[in-house]
Design a protein around this motif. Structure first.
Motif, PDB file in Angstrom:
ATOM      1  N   PRO A  27      61.796  52.777  76.266  1.00 54.85           N
ATOM      2  CA  PRO A  27      62.942  51.805  76.898  1.00 54.85           C
ATOM      3  C   PRO A  27      63.848  52.664  77.454  1.00 54.85           C
ATOM      4  O   PRO A  27      64.356  52.261  78.522  1.00 54.85           O
ATOM      5  CB  PRO A  27      63.252  51.165  75.476  1.00 54.85           C
ATOM      6  N   ALA A  28      64.300  53.696  76.887  1.00 53.91           N
ATOM      7  CA  ALA A  28      65.354  54.623  77.669  1.00 53.91           C
ATOM      8  C   ALA A  28      64.865  55.196  78.685  1.00 53.91           C
ATOM      9  O   ALA A  28      65.565  55.199  79.846  1.00 53.91           O
ATOM     10  CB  ALA A  28      65.698  55.705  76.509  1.00 53.91           C
ATOM     11  N   LEU A  29      63.585  55.770  78.770  1.00 56.90           N
ATOM     12  CA  LEU A  29      63.024  56.350  80.153  1.00 56.90           C
ATOM     13  C   LEU A  29      62.979  55.294  80.986  1.00 56.90           C
ATOM     14  O   LEU A  29      63.299  55.487  82.205  1.00 56.90           O
ATOM     15  CB  LEU A  29      61.637  56.730  79.863  1.00 56.90           C
ATOM     16  N   GLY A  30      62.562  54.083  80.909  1.00 63.31           N
ATOM     17  CA  GLY A  30      62.515  52.866  81.758  1.00 63.31           C
ATOM     18  C   GLY A  30      63.660  52.719  82.565  1.00 63.31           C
ATOM     19  O   GLY A  30      63.807  52.455  83.709  1.00 63.31           O
ATOM     20  N   LYS A  31      64.841  52.499  81.621  1.00 57.56           N
ATOM     21  CA  LYS A  31      66.182  52.198  81.973  1.00 57.56           C
ATOM     22  C   LYS A  31      66.738  53.265  82.852  1.00 57.56           C
ATOM     23  O   LYS A  31      67.166  53.167  83.967  1.00 57.56           O
ATOM     24  CB  LYS A  31      67.094  52.035  80.730  1.00 57.56           C
ATOM     25  N   ARG A  32      66.234  54.629  82.549  1.00 57.35           N
ATOM     26  CA  ARG A  32      66.919  55.827  83.529  1.00 57.35           C
ATOM     27  C   ARG A  32      65.981  55.730  84.612  1.00 57.35           C
ATOM     28  O   ARG A  32      66.833  55.832  85.786  1.00 57.35           O
ATOM     29  CB  ARG A  32      66.491  56.992  82.784  1.00 57.35           C
ATOM     30  N   GLN A  33      64.945  55.443  84.793  1.00 58.14           N
ATOM     31  CA  GLN A  33      64.041  55.273  86.196  1.00 58.14           C
ATOM     32  C   GLN A  33      64.504  54.227  86.982  1.00 58.14           C
ATOM     33  O   GLN A  33      64.699  54.069  88.069  1.00 58.14           O
ATOM     34  CB  GLN A  33      62.701  55.205  85.786  1.00 58.14           C
ATOM     35  N   TYR A  34      64.900  53.030  86.331  1.00 61.32           N
ATOM     36  CA  TYR A  34      65.393  51.630  87.207  1.00 61.32           C
ATOM     37  C   TYR A  34      66.525  52.148  87.637  1.00 61.32           C
ATOM     38  O   TYR A  34      66.806  51.760  88.899  1.00 61.32           O
ATOM     39  CB  TYR A  34      65.338  50.499  86.201  1.00 61.32           C
ATOM     40  N   ASP A  35      67.330  52.804  86.924  1.00 62.70           N
ATOM     41  CA  ASP A  35      68.996  52.976  87.359  1.00 62.70           C
ATOM     42  C   ASP A  35      68.901  53.957  88.515  1.00 62.70           C
ATOM     43  O   ASP A  35      69.564  54.030  89.624  1.00 62.70           O
ATOM     44  CB  ASP A  35      69.993  53.403  86.306  1.00 62.70           C
ATOM     45  N   ARG A  36      68.137  54.997  88.452  1.00 67.05           N
ATOM     46  CA  ARG A  36      67.709  55.777  89.517  1.00 67.05           C
ATOM     47  C   ARG A  36      67.343  55.302  90.930  1.00 67.05           C
ATOM     48  O   ARG A  36      67.644  55.577  91.947  1.00 67.05           O
ATOM     49  CB  ARG A  36      66.845  56.985  89.069  1.00 67.05           C
ATOM     50  N   LEU A  37      66.336  54.183  90.572  1.00 65.91           N
ATOM     51  CA  LEU A  37      65.699  53.596  91.645  1.00 65.91           C
ATOM     52  C   LEU A  37      66.756  52.575  92.509  1.00 65.91           C
ATOM     53  O   LEU A  37      66.916  52.582  93.604  1.00 65.91           O
ATOM     54  CB  LEU A  37      64.546  52.369  91.123  1.00 65.91           C
ATOM     55  N   ALA A  38      67.655  52.229  91.604  1.00 68.52           N
ATOM     56  CA  ALA A  38      68.932  51.269  92.214  1.00 68.52           C
ATOM     57  C   ALA A  38      69.760  52.141  93.079  1.00 68.52           C
ATOM     58  O   ALA A  38      70.354  51.837  94.293  1.00 68.52           O
ATOM     59  CB  ALA A  38      69.669  50.595  90.968  1.00 68.52           C
ATOM     60  N   ARG A  39      69.975  53.387  92.820  1.00 69.35           N
ATOM     61  CA  ARG A  39      70.813  54.181  93.396  1.00 69.35           C
ATOM     62  C   ARG A  39      70.151  54.876  94.572  1.00 69.35           C
ATOM     63  O   ARG A  39      70.917  55.047  95.819  1.00 69.35           O
ATOM     64  CB  ARG A  39      71.277  55.509  92.527  1.00 69.35           C
ATOM     65  N   ARG A  40      68.925  54.913  94.646  1.00 70.18           N
ATOM     66  CA  ARG A  40      68.334  55.573  95.801  1.00 70.18           C
ATOM     67  C   ARG A  40      67.311  54.722  96.608  1.00 70.18           C
ATOM     68  O   ARG A  40      67.055  55.136  97.960  1.00 70.18           O
ATOM     69  CB  ARG A  40      67.063  56.628  95.310  1.00 70.18           C
ATOM     70  N   ARG A  41      67.279  53.578  96.392  1.00 72.06           N
ATOM     71  CA  ARG A  41      66.111  52.634  97.200  1.00 72.06           C
ATOM     72  C   ARG A  41      66.520  52.488  98.564  1.00 72.06           C
ATOM     73  O   ARG A  41      65.768  52.636  99.275  1.00 72.06           O
ATOM     74  CB  ARG A  41      65.784  51.190  96.278  1.00 72.06           C
ATOM     75  N   ASP A  42      67.998  52.206  98.722  1.00 72.72           N
ATOM     76  CA  ASP A  42      68.494  51.986 100.186  1.00 72.72           C
ATOM     77  C   ASP A  42      68.232  52.990 101.117  1.00 72.72           C
ATOM     78  O   ASP A  42      67.790  52.792 102.326  1.00 72.72           O
ATOM     79  CB  ASP A  42      69.825  51.498 100.093  1.00 72.72           C
ATOM     80  N   GLY A 125      67.916  41.118  86.437  1.00 68.60           N
ATOM     81  CA  GLY A 125      67.807  42.377  85.900  1.00 68.60           C
ATOM     82  C   GLY A 125      66.496  43.234  86.459  1.00 68.60           C
ATOM     83  O   GLY A 125      66.665  44.376  86.285  1.00 68.60           O
ATOM     84  N   MET A 126      65.790  42.522  87.255  1.00 66.88           N
ATOM     85  CA  MET A 126      64.706  43.211  87.692  1.00 66.88           C
ATOM     86  C   MET A 126      64.842  43.131  89.268  1.00 66.88           C
ATOM     87  O   MET A 126      63.853  43.424  90.166  1.00 66.88           O
ATOM     88  CB  MET A 126      63.396  42.770  87.475  1.00 66.88           C
ATOM     89  N   ARG A 127      65.882  42.946  89.981  1.00 66.64           N
ATOM     90  CA  ARG A 127      66.016  42.594  91.431  1.00 66.64           C
ATOM     91  C   ARG A 127      65.343  43.990  92.416  1.00 66.64           C
ATOM     92  O   ARG A 127      64.802  43.665  93.277  1.00 66.64           O
ATOM     93  CB  ARG A 127      67.440  42.195  92.012  1.00 66.64           C
ATOM     94  N   VAL A 184      61.955  45.194  73.526  1.00 66.24           N
ATOM     95  CA  VAL A 184      62.690  46.183  73.723  1.00 66.24           C
ATOM     96  C   VAL A 184      62.195  47.125  74.901  1.00 66.24           C
ATOM     97  O   VAL A 184      62.990  47.940  75.611  1.00 66.24           O
ATOM     98  CB  VAL A 184      62.874  47.157  72.481  1.00 66.24           C
ATOM     99  N   GLY A 185      60.922  47.226  75.074  1.00 65.72           N
ATOM    100  CA  GLY A 185      60.216  47.972  76.182  1.00 65.72           C
ATOM    101  C   GLY A 185      60.868  47.425  77.631  1.00 65.72           C
ATOM    102  O   GLY A 185      60.661  48.100  78.511  1.00 65.72           O
ATOM    103  N   HIS A 186      61.704  46.181  77.805  1.00 67.76           N
ATOM    104  CA  HIS A 186      62.169  45.749  78.942  1.00 67.76           C
ATOM    105  C   HIS A 186      63.694  46.049  79.014  1.00 67.76           C
ATOM    106  O   HIS A 186      64.414  45.074  79.607  1.00 67.76           O
ATOM    107  CB  HIS A 186      61.838  44.145  79.197  1.00 67.76           C
ATOM    108  N   LEU A 187      64.086  46.897  78.422  1.00 63.95           N
ATOM    109  CA  LEU A 187      65.558  47.440  78.244  1.00 63.95           C
ATOM    110  C   LEU A 187      66.206  47.283  79.719  1.00 63.95           C
ATOM    111  O   LEU A 187      67.367  46.743  79.963  1.00 63.95           O
ATOM    112  CB  LEU A 187      65.682  48.631  77.335  1.00 63.95           C
ATOM    113  N   TYR A 188      65.424  47.814  80.378  1.00 63.74           N
ATOM    114  CA  TYR A 188      65.970  48.111  81.775  1.00 63.74           C
ATOM    115  C   TYR A 188      66.606  46.907  82.380  1.00 63.74           C
ATOM    116  O   TYR A 188      67.245  46.874  83.419  1.00 63.74           O
ATOM    117  CB  TYR A 188      65.013  48.802  82.694  1.00 63.74           C
ATOM    118  N   GLN A 189      66.012  45.868  82.258  1.00 59.04           N
ATOM    119  CA  GLN A 189      66.287  44.389  82.688  1.00 59.04           C
ATOM    120  C   GLN A 189      67.508  43.703  82.176  1.00 59.04           C
ATOM    121  O   GLN A 189      68.068  42.758  82.906  1.00 59.04           O
ATOM    122  CB  GLN A 189      65.190  43.199  82.574  1.00 59.04           C
TER     123      GLN A 189
END
Length: 244
Positions: A27-42, A125-127, A184-189
């Motif tokens: 869960p912690a790793l997934g949230k970190r990856q998703y947050d990094r994606l949100a910052r870099r995707r554009d 949460g998964m936009r 909990v595995g979907h914490l990033y959402q």
């Protein structure tokens, strides 16, 4: 559903290690990856594709570990993890039909909301996971199928068998504990979306425990993820006019 899983010490150790990873590290790793994606995707066009590839590879590693647990534990049969043909289909047929109808309705609703610049409720949460290109769409499809297969085998099959066979829990209690780890595995959402994940997980768990098979849960899980990732269009960007 009758589960009589007897894990060997090496198999139990490996299963517990995987469970600890799923409950705490993933869960912690997934949230970190998703947050990094949100910052870099554009400004990094390949960011989403890379993350999908990482997640797909990771989930198949979970299945490989589960297969190793089975090999190390002769007292755990394939049926204990849901590898069986479904029974009592008549009891769940209405639920399957209802979920299929909800799939169609949600696809139509998502497209209408996207046209007005809004996101389907529960998907905020998964936009960042919604594809914008054909390559991203194909990877989203692969991710959806992977999640349907791998997450059902691990969260439903392995964890419920582990709760019953190793902890001595009732099937219901073991299923509830496995459902908590799944949510909990979907914490990033985010917490609100996790509630929706828990509700969907309850339906999938009920299908599994009623039929004794992962076949229908895998199919329905994949369809739900395909609806959420592949058939949910990006909300239209609203343009702001300039005063003359």
């Amino acid at each position: 559903m009758d589960i009589s899983a007897s894990f060997s010490p090496p198999g139990l150790l490996l299963a517990c290690a995987l469970t600890a990873y799923l409950a705490f590290a993933a869960p912690a790793l997934g949230k970190r990856q998703y947050d990094r994606l949100a910052r870099r995707r554009d400004h990094e066009p390949g960011a989403l594709v890379r993350m999908y590839r990482q997640w797909i590879a990771e989930e198949w590693v979970w299945v490989a570990v589960t297969a190793l647990v089975l090999l190390l534990s002769p007292g755990v049969g394939l049926a204990d993890l849901g590898f069986a043909m479904p029974s009592h289909f008549g009891k769940v047929a209405p639920a399957v039909i209802g979920m299929s109808g909800a799939f169609v309705i949600s696809v139509v609703t998502a497209r209408r909301l996207a046209g007005s610049g809004r996101t389907m409720p529960g998907l905020e949460g998964m936009r960042e996971l919604l594809p914008r290109t054909s390559a991203e769409r194909w990877h989203a499809l692969a991710m959806s199928v992977t999640a349907g297969v791998c997450e059902e085998i691990v969260y439903r099959g392995l964890l419920i068998a582990l709760g019953v066979g190793a902890l001595g829990l009732s099937t219901t209690a073991a299923a509830a504990l496995a459902l908590a780890v799944f949510a909990v595995g979907h914490l990033y959402q985010g917490w609100m979306s996790m509630l929706g994940v828990a509700v969907a997980g309850c339906a999938l768990t009920a299908l599994y425990l009623t039929t004794g098979s992962l076949l229908l849960p895998i199919l329905m899980h994949a369809l739900m993820d395909i609806r959420g990732l592949v058939f949910t269009p990006q909300p239209a960007r609203r343009t702001v006019g300039h005063a003359a």
